[in-house]
Design a protein around this motif. Sequence first.
Motif, mmCIF file in Angstrom:
data_model
loop_
_atom_site.group_PDB
_atom_site.id
_atom_site.type_symbol
_atom_site.label_atom_id
_atom_site.label_comp_id
_atom_site.label_asym_id
_atom_site.label_seq_id
_atom_site.Cartn_x
_atom_site.Cartn_y
_atom_site.Cartn_z
ATOM 1 N N TYR A 38 -3.322 -0.701 -4.792
ATOM 2 C CA TYR A 38 -2.770 -1.609 -3.775
ATOM 3 C C TYR A 38 -2.553 -2.957 -4.463
ATOM 4 C CZ TYR A 38 -4.655 1.825 -0.402
ATOM 5 O OH TYR A 38 -4.948 2.963 0.307
ATOM 6 N N CYS A 56 5.467 0.332 2.720
ATOM 7 C CA CYS A 56 5.508 -0.875 1.892
ATOM 8 C C CYS A 56 4.090 -1.319 1.545
ATOM 9 C CB CYS A 56 6.281 -2.005 2.565
ATOM 10 S SG CYS A 56 5.582 -2.582 4.094
ATOM 11 N N ASN A 67 2.993 4.562 -0.503
ATOM 12 C CA ASN A 67 2.697 5.896 -1.034
ATOM 13 C C ASN A 67 3.979 6.722 -0.909
ATOM 14 O OD1 ASN A 67 1.710 8.453 -1.592
ATOM 15 N ND2 ASN A 67 0.871 8.739 0.460
ATOM 16 N N VAL A 81 0.848 -1.198 0.000
ATOM 17 C CA VAL A 81 0.000 0.000 0.000
ATOM 18 C C VAL A 81 0.882 1.247 0.000
ATOM 19 C CG1 VAL A 81 -1.897 -1.187 1.190
ATOM 20 C CG2 VAL A 81 -0.152 -0.028 2.552
ATOM 21 N N ASP A 84 -6.026 4.338 -2.504
ATOM 22 C CA ASP A 84 -5.136 5.412 -2.917
ATOM 23 C C ASP A 84 -4.298 4.931 -4.112
ATOM 24 O OD1 ASP A 84 -3.624 7.651 -3.126
ATOM 25 O OD2 ASP A 84 -2.621 7.465 -1.192
ATOM 26 N N LEU A 86 6.732 4.915 10.762
ATOM 27 C CA LEU A 86 6.418 5.433 9.418
ATOM 28 C C LEU A 86 5.298 4.593 8.839
ATOM 29 C CD1 LEU A 86 10.064 5.713 8.063
ATOM 30 C CD2 LEU A 86 8.691 7.481 9.164
ATOM 31 N N VAL A 87 4.316 5.239 8.244
ATOM 32 C CA VAL A 87 3.212 4.470 7.672
ATOM 33 C C VAL A 87 3.332 4.356 6.155
ATOM 34 C CG1 VAL A 87 1.649 5.108 9.547
ATOM 35 C CG2 VAL A 87 1.647 6.435 7.417
ATOM 36 N N ARG A 88 2.729 3.311 5.650
ATOM 37 C CA ARG A 88 2.658 3.063 4.202
ATOM 38 C C ARG A 88 4.008 3.202 3.504
ATOM 39 N NH1 ARG A 88 -2.261 5.976 1.604
ATOM 40 N NH2 ARG A 88 -1.380 4.882 -0.178
#
Lengths: 335, 335
Positions: free
Chosen positions: A139, A335, A58, A56, A136, A331-333
């Motif tokens: 995915y 990977c 970004n 997912v 977004d 940290l998000v998203r």
Amino acid sequence: MEIITLSHGSGGKATNKLIDNLFYKYFNNEFLLQKNDSSVLPVINGKIAMSTDSFVINPIFFEGGDIGKLAVCGTINDICMSGAKPLYISVGFIIEEGLPISELEKVVQSIAKTANEAGVEIVTGDTKVVEKGSCDKIYINTTGIGIIEKNRAYLGGDKVKNGDKIIISGTLGDHGMCIMNKRENLGFKTSIKSDCCLLNKLIEDILSASNNVKVLRDPTRGGLATTLNEIIEHSNISMEIAEEFIPVKPEVDAMCEILGLDPLFIANEGKVVVIVDKNDADNVLNIMRQNPVGKDSVLLGEAINDGKNKLYLKTKIGGRRIINMPEGEILVRIC
Amino acid sequence: MEIITLSHGSGGKATNKLIDNLFYKYFNNEFLLQKNDSSVLPVINGKIAMSTDSFVINPIFFEGGDIGKLAVCGTINDICMSGAKPLYISVGFIIEEGLPISELEKVVQSIAKTANEAGVEIVTGDTKVVEKGSCDKIYINTTGIGIIEKNRAYLGGDKVKNGDKIIISGTLGDHGMCIMNKRENLGFKTSIKSDCCLLNKLIEDILSASNNVKVLRDPTRGGLATTLNEIIEHSNISMEIAEEFIPVKPEVDAMCEILGLDPLFIANEGKVVVIVDKNDADNVLNIMRQNPVGKDSVLLGEAINDGKNKLYLKTKIGGRRIINMPEGEILVRIC
């Protein structure tokens, strides 16, 4: 500009056109072209390794890769970590209405190229389209299977013993910091590039050279500190690593410093932690350094049987502190 | 109310807690509990069938099922369609920040229950969390593998011959109309229930009773008309089905009538199309009717070698029209 519409996900004519003109153009093998609800694969003469991952990330395009390359590398690397040779993968797309088809094509090309490099075939797939705002851009799930060849010993945290050595195959934090820099427009004018790459050849080199490897793990989400803490939980043993040996690129180090982040917790997408019997550590380290993706390998520390099941960091100034599994979001998203 | 936060997807402590307290609680087997990057499975002594599907259905709870049950049934049914016995599945979650953990737990319970009923094990998984607004509650990918037992003949569209009979295992459109009614608040005060169910036992019954089955397909997205058109494309033959025999529940028929939809194009999640040699059709039909999920099976029509590769509908008033693959969106996010 041609874009993805809801009709591409309806299962009807538009879906079939997308499959024929885009997916079959790049993913082309006898299994996928069976065009049935499931694909029939040959007998696999050995134990099977299976792994799944959804991606997912970004942004979907970044220095050193894109979501397609990442989705293939991620699952193939996970399969390799059990000592298996990857054979087949599935690819499931969830696409946001409005995505330019040219972007989807770039991702598909990248998936095909990476799978080809790894010698695996994309044997089955699925495409869903959701309304604008319900995902977004795109995915991707990849699920893979591989074969564990007959002479290969079982790898797992429970095999780790006192004195086993801990090796990392190169610098930490490159992927996470590359994504942060690009996504948040942090304006660091550096050339931080994701380390996203296939590890199958490196793992093959290691396991061909040594029968004394205990664990292979790729320190992705949560970074090296999380991976080592997970192995510790599984192995009932402590580990100590030396701060001075932890390899970090100067630009990654500088960015972490400014943001107050620790490279030990930052995601990598092309690194492997190797835990190996102390008597075979130099041999394995040498082998790893001969492979381009392992050329910066270093020995970081060792397993210690102190009954406490902790990860210790021996600091540069001679201290020693416990490194726990991270809490909160980090940290998000990525990977 | 406990909710999913971004930290549940970070890979750190919160992720591990979710895995330990929720996933391992319901998904509990020796393979998943290896806790490695990939799971090592026993040797499979036969050809392997592999299938993947991502589920983005809205709403996630509906009459007759939920996204968890659907995700397991969908992939298991696809594996069965190649004549394989399903063995193992992976589950990949993409969860929207803010989802109540109680809803996730219901979905997880449902996955575990359905997998258990089917006799398959959930051997590997993945959890990603995205920011509020970057997905809609929860998306699930399942990928499965199964074994094709040695005496099983290959099934595929290319085996269809002139005169082969077409059987459907029950009423059409139940799933799609149930979802539409619930999602769009159409206010039809009917009891339309999704037909979402496992087909593995029905398929086993059919294949144990007959060596003359040519094709098995489940008419999901795009409905029966799409599935038959796909088989036609693959088989280079025409097919004719009789309108008078198409089984549709009165409430589904009424709702389709009002909405201007054709049940032939509406998704099913617990039906199978069987194409079988004409001499064995009665035998197969009898066998199917003895299974609860096949009790409403009917013979719909047959394959015709007229060189045109079309799907014909023999209408109730004695006409005949071509049914093409649907264009446009039909219904979105019904699976």
